[in-house]
Design an enzyme around this catalytic site. Structure first.
Site, mmCIF file in Angstrom:
data_model
loop_
_atom_site.group_PDB
_atom_site.id
_atom_site.type_symbol
_atom_site.label_atom_id
_atom_site.label_comp_id
_atom_site.label_asym_id
_atom_site.label_seq_id
_atom_site.Cartn_x
_atom_site.Cartn_y
_atom_site.Cartn_z
ATOM 1 N N GLU A 1 18.192 9.286 77.325
ATOM 2 C CA GLU A 1 19.046 8.385 76.539
ATOM 3 C C GLU A 1 20.478 8.515 76.980
ATOM 4 O O GLU A 1 21.157 9.465 76.620
ATOM 5 C CB GLU A 1 18.975 8.698 75.035
ATOM 6 C CG GLU A 1 17.686 8.310 74.399
ATOM 7 C CD GLU A 1 17.740 8.399 72.882
ATOM 8 O OE1 GLU A 1 18.856 8.476 72.326
ATOM 9 O OE2 GLU A 1 16.672 8.388 72.279
ATOM 10 N N GLU B 1 13.731 14.414 70.164
ATOM 11 C CA GLU B 1 14.988 15.084 69.787
ATOM 12 C C GLU B 1 14.768 16.152 68.710
ATOM 13 O O GLU B 1 15.628 16.357 67.859
ATOM 14 C CB GLU B 1 16.017 14.064 69.264
ATOM 15 C CG GLU B 1 16.482 13.071 70.306
ATOM 16 C CD GLU B 1 17.677 12.224 69.850
ATOM 17 O OE1 GLU B 1 17.857 12.069 68.627
ATOM 18 O OE2 GLU B 1 18.417 11.749 70.715
#
Ligand code: NAG
Ligand code: NAG
Ligand code: NAG
Ligand code: NAG
Length: 824
Positions: free
Chosen positions: A250, A181
């Protein structure tokens, strides 16, 4: 020597077991290809240190039974390398054993090495000792960082390679991740950030793992890194290269919990909707974050202000129980997706709008049965649509799956599986008294309160993380001040002690007395502590104990985010004077006396008192013995009545507790949750105004059966242990709402059987499982038939057929749904 036939068979079988099948993993713009075949991957996150090795096989089996074909995990650097070049791969940090369990179950593994993890994990997984390396900057084009990142990542890759766990070696690992991320926080790093991304990509490739690398939330990931999406919905996501498949690393199955927050929930209907939408729009890999959330055991597992439970409202609950209906509803969704796997990953796509907001998507390929989705993204209006000559009812915010484009096999809003309500039961161990017998001992404070025992001194107020390197939550800042010398105070005098802290908790002692404490409310670690205090003429001892509650996990430049009384100021403020102590000589001591003595190990030489058990006394250690509950159900400890501290069973850390911290009441808790419309974490919550976490998981493997177990608590804020008790978690009430003609199975777990049938009712249900309102028509026929089929059994199957209606036949029912409620 002559070999008998049977021993020859044995020999052949044994050698077959040792034939290593190499698996080739490649990809194109459509999907991952495993041995040349496009595959849909449905994966779930299980973080190995958040459970125990004894729990892993069961968690993985339940994941497989729930229709997953892969398990994903991060690798937790600070857990594996707690001090530079000192490694821990034991117990719940046995990464290799965890991957081998995945392999034994016949599932694929996705290894997100990072080594930055975020994951609401202490310091995002980055070891605090990196802070002592001069010039260190995390997660950017910084040589010191890159050296350490390279060193650890290489170690992990070498380990899995040595154990032959990569797919080309016959192992289960089909994907590996570098960084994590980074795209979300890279902006402030400017060109250095871009350089770092390029370095990550070329470093990862240099490791030659033989499987594709992914970078999640990284739009500028260089080829051949595959950029992937994280979020509640990823249907609109497009990878940055036409040759990269659309993968969702995710999909948040729920949300994590913080000490001041209520319990977040995400409805099964909405989670299923998001996954079905993703596959409808050409998705090929989805990973549930989390499939099993687990527990933040130990001190260094949870991030700042994250509770010890990391349940995440995941399909498997914190203890490993199936969360129903979420687990079962997703299992049915997965089965429907796999039925059309071939069409999904080969077919051309044709979309047609059937009515406003209602779309049919058809995957068509030569020689393969076509597969269809019909989605209704309207938040309120249900739809009945015509599609290829048939009528379909598609409720608002739902997706129907027609694996052959004719028959609806699944609709994400139609839940056809049981709901289970979990209950906690008292300890069933024989001869276990109702009240535990406690002994106690005080934390030794007297040296610290006199300013003694420090390990070094400094003329500044030091930042806590760089000072403790996270070896303890606690840091003592100790100084003394001669008031005469400053302002000539000649008698006892009231002043205000003022301490500027960057968190997280401060206890202030003046001349041997605790004068107050304060903690920073969530999200704002900076606070100003102010208390009136009497100071003596002459020398005054000031001792400040600063405690952290997990370290920051996320953000740009987060290594610069301080903790503790960094820089101060610390002042004594009188009516007409201010004494600034910030540049005094401060003496420092890391950790508590009881931590150094390892009191939690219950060493025989430690002295404990049985008399005059104190309550509401800060800085107190408590100890008791107990018998492990019988059976297989998960065990929890109810810590109601306690303040803040830490708990150990037989020397195993259960994590931090903070029972006295109530979750906010303005969180908008409600009994009924609307699943339709975009989810966000505050949408659906329970537990407002209650202790943020009252029950703490005691894994069965921490317990010894048939002999006394030891529980030790360190209570920091003051509590009353008299109400503490152990309980087991089991399935209590179970319910199902069964459409006409459909069959639903009901089950208890761990050998428990259905003890009675509570409700057998036809009609549209009002209320919810355990709280159905009187409505519709109760059927005796159904009651007797279902009681016969179910009572005394661990599981049974119920079909809603015409003959169960009995006396309800003549009722003018709006619906012939059958509502069943039973007790395990
Ligand atoms: C990691 O660093 C140590 C020295 O601290 C060195 O011995 C080791 O070879 C390094 N490992 C790698 C893979 O670079
Ligand atoms: C308190 O500490 C913070 C963090 O070091 C600092 O930014 C702030 O200026 C300090 N406040 C005062 C009043 O000095
Ligand atoms: C955080 O705490 C500081 C000091 O108490 C206060 O000045 C500031 O307004 C707080 N910020 C927020 C967002 O609550
Ligand atoms: C990438 C992505 O889908 N992010 C989403 C995550 O969830 C939040 C909250 O719903 C959205 O705002 C983001 O867009």
């Amino acid at each position: 020597m002559e070999l008998s036939k049977s021993s020859l068979v044995v020999l052949i079988l044994t050698s077959i077991c040792y034939v290593v099948q190499s698996t080739e993993v490649s990809y194109d713009g459509r999907a991952l290809k495993i041995d040349g075949q496009h595959r849909v991957i449905i994966s779930g996150s299980i973080h190995y240190p958040r459970s125990t090795p004894q729990m892993w096989p069961d968690l993985i089996q339940k994941s497989k039974a729930g229709g997953l074909n892969a398990i994903e995990t991060y690798v937790f650097w600070n857990g594996h390398e707690p001090r530079q070049r000192e490694y821990n791969f034991e117990g719940n940090y046995d990464l290799i054993r965890f991957i081998k369990e995945i392999q034994n179950a016949g599932l694929y593994a996705i290894l997100r090495i990072g080594p930055y993890a975020c994951a609401e994990w202490n310091y995002g997984g980055i070891p605090a000792w990196l802070r002592k390396i001069p010039g260190m900057q995390f997660r950017t084009n910084n040589q010191q960082w890159k050296d350490e990142m390279q060193n650890f990542t290489t170690l992990i890759v070498d380990m899995v390679r040595r154990e032959k766990l990569l797919a080309p070696q016959g192992g289960p690992i089909i994907l590996t991740q570098i960084e994590n991320e980074y795209g979300n926080i890279m902006g402030p790093y400017g060109e250095e950030g871009n350089q770092y991304v390029k370095w990550c990509a070329s470093f990862a490739q240099s490791l030659e793992v033989g499987v594709p690398w992914i970078m999640c939330q990284q739009d500028n990931a260089p080829q051949p890194m595959i950029n992937t999406c994280n979020g509640y919905y990823c249907d609109q996501f497009k990878p940055n290269n036409p040759n990269s498949p659309k993968m969702w690393t995710e999909n948040w199955s729920g949300w994590f919990k913080a000490w001041d927050k209520p319990d977040p929930h995400r409805a099964a209907e909405d989670l299923a909707f998001s996954v079905a939408r993703f596959f409808q729009l050409k998705g090929s890999l989805v990973n549930y974050y989390m499939y099993h959330g687990g527990t933040n055991f130990g001190r260094t597992t949870g991030g700042p202000y994250i509770t010890t439970t990391y349940d995440y409202d995941a399909p498997l609950d914190e203890y490993g129980n199936k969360r129903q209906p979420k687990w079962g509803h997703l299992k049915e969704l997965h089965a429907a997706i796999y039925m059309m796997e071939q069409a999904l990953i080969h077919g051309d796509v044709k979309d047609v709008e059937l009515s406003k907001g209602v779309w049919a998507t058809k995957y068509i390929a030569n020689g393969i049965t076509p597969g269809c989705f019909i989605s209704n993204t309207n938040e309120n209006s249900d739809a009945t649509v015509d599609f290829e000559g048939a009528k379909y009812f598609v409720p608002a915010w739902s997706v129907s799956i027609l694996p052959d484009c004719k028959q609806e096999v699944h609709n994400t809003a139609k839940v056809n599986v049981q709901t289970s309500i979990m209950v906690k039961k008292p300890n069933t161990a024989e001869n276990e008294p109702n009240d535990l017998k406690w002994s106690w001992r005080p934390e030794t404070l007297r040296h610290s309160l006199k300013g003694l025992g420090g390990s070094f001194t400094d003329y500044t107020l030091l930042e806590q993380i760089t000072t403790t390197l996270d070896e303890s939550d606690y840091l003592w800042y100790m100084t003394s001040v001669d008031t005469k010398q400053y302002v000539g105070i000649t008698q006892e005098h009231e002043v205000t002690l003022r301490v500027n802290s960057t968190g997280h908790i401060l206890y202030a002692f003046v001349n041997g007395h605790l004068i107050g404490s304060e903690y920073a409310p969530n999200g704002n670690f900076t606070f100003m502590f102010e208390r009136k205090v009497m100071i003596e003429p002459g020398e005054n001892k000031i001792s400040l104990l600063s405690a952290t509650v997990g370290l920051k996990t996320y953000g740009s430049f987060f290594e610069q985010m301080p903790a503790g009384i960094v820089g101060g100021p610390v002042q004594l403020i009188g009516d007409d004077f201010t004494i600034d102590l910030s540049k005094n000589e401060w003496s420092y001591k890391i950790g508590l006396d009881g931590e150094k003595k390892k009191l939690y190990l219950d060493n025989p030489e430690d002295k404990w008192y049985d008399e005059k058990l104190p309550t509401k006394r800060p800085f107190t250690w408590y100890k008791t013995k107990f018998q492990a509950p019988l059976g297989l159900d998960p065990v929890v400890i109810d810590l109601l009545g306690m303040g803040k501290g830490a708990a150990w069973v037989n020397g195993n850390s259960l994590g931090r507790y903070w029972t006295s911290y109530l979750s906010s009441t303005n969180g908008g808790c409600r009994d009924y949750c609307e699943y339709r419309g975009n989810y966000q974490s505050q949408k659906c919550q329970t537990g407002c105004g209650e202790p943020s976490q009252r029950w703490y998981h005691v894994p069965r493997s921490f317990l010894k059966a048939g002999e006394p177990n030891t529980l030790i608590l360190f209570e920091e804020a003051g509590g009353d242990p008299s109400k503490i008790n152990f309980q087991t978690v089991s399935v209590g009430t179970i319910c199902a709402t069964i459409d006409q003609g459909k069959t639903v199975s009901l089950s208890c777990q761990n050998g428990q059987s259905i003890s009675k049938i509570d409700i057998t009712r036809f009609g549209e249900p009002e209320g919810s499982c355990g709280r159905f309102e009187k409505s519709g028509c109760d059927s005796n026929e159904a009651y007797f038939a279902i009681s016969n089929a179910c009572v005394g059994k661990e599981s049974c199957s119920i079909q809603n057929s015409e003959n169960l209606l009995g006396g309800c036949k003549s009722n003018s029912l709006t619906s012939k749904k059958l509502v069943v409620q039973a007790t395990c």
